[in-house]
Design a protein around this motif. Structure first.
Motif, PDB file in Angstrom:
ATOM      1  N   ARG A 160       0.930  -1.264  -0.016  1.00 30.94           N
ATOM      2  CA  ARG A 160      -0.062   0.016   0.017  1.00 30.94           C
ATOM      3  C   ARG A 160       1.012   1.231  -0.033  1.00 30.94           C
ATOM      4  NH1 ARG A 160      -2.354  -0.265   5.001  1.00 30.94           N
ATOM      5  NH2 ARG A 160      -0.514   0.818   5.944  1.00 30.94           N
ATOM      6  N   ASP A 161       2.077   1.347   0.877  1.00 30.98           N
ATOM      7  CA  ASP A 161       2.729   2.656   1.128  1.00 30.98           C
ATOM      8  C   ASP A 161       3.760   2.735   0.218  1.00 30.98           C
ATOM      9  OD1 ASP A 161       0.802   2.797   2.957  1.00 30.98           O
ATOM     10  OD2 ASP A 161       2.181   2.273   4.529  1.00 30.98           O
ATOM     11  N   ILE A 162       4.479   1.669  -0.537  1.00 31.03           N
ATOM     12  CA  ILE A 162       5.643   1.684  -1.243  1.00 31.03           C
ATOM     13  C   ILE A 162       5.240   1.307  -3.099  1.00 31.03           C
ATOM     14  CG2 ILE A 162       7.710   0.783  -1.646  1.00 31.03           C
ATOM     15  CD1 ILE A 162       8.095   0.342   1.479  1.00 31.03           C
ATOM     16  N   ILE A 163       4.703   0.251  -2.971  1.00 38.75           N
ATOM     17  CA  ILE A 163       4.482  -0.550  -4.504  1.00 38.75           C
ATOM     18  C   ILE A 163       3.439   0.563  -5.072  1.00 38.75           C
ATOM     19  CG2 ILE A 163       3.552  -2.220  -5.764  1.00 38.75           C
ATOM     20  CD1 ILE A 163       4.795  -4.407  -3.750  1.00 38.75           C
ATOM     21  N   PRO A 208       2.113   3.822  -4.325  1.00 41.72           N
ATOM     22  CA  PRO A 208       2.632   5.040  -4.749  1.00 41.72           C
ATOM     23  C   PRO A 208       3.734   4.995  -5.973  1.00 41.72           C
ATOM     24  CG  PRO A 208       2.740   4.899  -2.423  1.00 41.72           C
ATOM     25  CD  PRO A 208       2.470   3.363  -3.054  1.00 41.72           C
ATOM     26  N   ALA A 209       4.787   3.982  -5.950  1.00 41.93           N
ATOM     27  CA  ALA A 209       5.699   4.073  -6.981  1.00 41.93           C
ATOM     28  C   ALA A 209       4.912   4.054  -8.178  1.00 41.93           C
ATOM     29  CB  ALA A 209       6.746   2.995  -6.660  1.00 41.93           C
ATOM     30  N   MET A 210       4.103   3.071  -8.531  1.00 43.25           N
ATOM     31  CA  MET A 210       3.474   3.004  -9.766  1.00 43.25           C
ATOM     32  C   MET A 210       2.776   4.046  -9.989  1.00 43.25           C
ATOM     33  SD  MET A 210       1.732  -1.221  -9.486  1.00 43.25           S
ATOM     34  CE  MET A 210       1.201  -0.985 -10.893  1.00 43.25           C
ATOM     35  N   GLU A 211       2.057   4.675  -9.116  1.00 45.98           N
ATOM     36  CA  GLU A 211       1.241   5.936  -9.511  1.00 45.98           C
ATOM     37  C   GLU A 211       2.286   6.854  -9.855  1.00 45.98           C
ATOM     38  OE1 GLU A 211      -2.434   4.976  -6.644  1.00 45.98           O
ATOM     39  OE2 GLU A 211      -0.935   6.452  -5.945  1.00 45.98           O
ATOM     40  N   LYS A 212       3.607   7.200  -9.125  1.00 48.23           N
ATOM     41  CA  LYS A 212       4.396   8.200  -9.814  1.00 48.23           C
ATOM     42  C   LYS A 212       5.049   7.925 -10.963  1.00 48.23           C
ATOM     43  CE  LYS A 212       8.660  10.280  -7.975  1.00 48.23           C
ATOM     44  NZ  LYS A 212       9.749  10.245  -7.126  1.00 48.23           N
ATOM     45  N   ALA A 213       4.922   6.490 -11.309  1.00 43.30           N
ATOM     46  CA  ALA A 213       5.662   6.194 -12.599  1.00 43.30           C
ATOM     47  C   ALA A 213       4.312   6.245 -13.846  1.00 43.30           C
ATOM     48  CB  ALA A 213       6.044   4.733 -12.884  1.00 43.30           C
TER      49      ALA A 213
END
Length: 179
Positions: A13-16, A18-23
């Motif tokens: 929830r807190d790492i994967i 947000p990282a996907m959304e940022k990309a």
């Protein structure tokens, strides 16, 4: 296609996510979750990602059996819960969707289809899997080999010999990088 899901719901929830959304990727559109092997530090966030996306979980049958075993006993999931208090998703297993096999292909995409190929490999579980991903960059395909963790073998020749399968496939497929 996702490959592994970290330790637990909080990591997913807190790492994967947000990282996907940022990309620029939408985690709710994950179609497949592929697991290199069943250990909790690779599968821990799988249930959460499966719930938000409806993704099909993909793992070799031997690792599915080992992954599911702790969930059959009360408190048996403790080995899967790492780094913090467990969320409800950490205490229930992923849905067993697809038993991966050597050479299995998974295709995603509508207009521009991408097909990854899964391969058995020597690892530290009986069902360790690797994956070749055709990454497109500057109008050219660059095959990337993603491997899971290896193991410490008593006989180094058995370890090296076990990797020949995946390395031979990598050479045959002209992979440009190994991750």
């Amino acid at each position: 296609i996702g490959y592994d899901a970290m330790n637990n719901t909080a990591d997913a929830r807190d790492i994967i996510v947000p990282a996907m959304e940022k990309a620029g990727m939408d985690p709710k559109k994950i179609k497949y979750l592929v697991f290199g092997h069943y250990h909790g530090d690779h599968t821990g966030g799988g249930r959460y990602l499966q719930k938000i996306s409806g993704a099909k979980a993909v793992q070799h049958w031997a690792d599915w059996e080992l992954y599911l075993r702790p969930f059959q006993n009360p408190g048996g999931t403790a080995s899967f819960v790492r780094n913090g208090a467990p969320a409800p998703e950490d205490l229930e297993p992923m849905t067993r969707d697809i038993d991966a096999t050597d050479g299995m292909q998974l295709t995603i995409g509508n207009r521009q289809k991408v097909t990854v190929t899964l391969y058995m490999m020597t690892g530290h579980t009986p069902g360790s899997m690797a994956m070749i991903v055709p990454v497109r960059y500057e109008n050219r395909v660059h095959p990337i080999l993603i491997v899971t963790a290896g193991n410490a073998f008593n006989n180094i020749n058995a370890y090296i010999g076990g990797y020949e399968h995946i390395w031979d496939i990598g050479i045959q497929q002209k992979v440009e990088s190994v991750m």
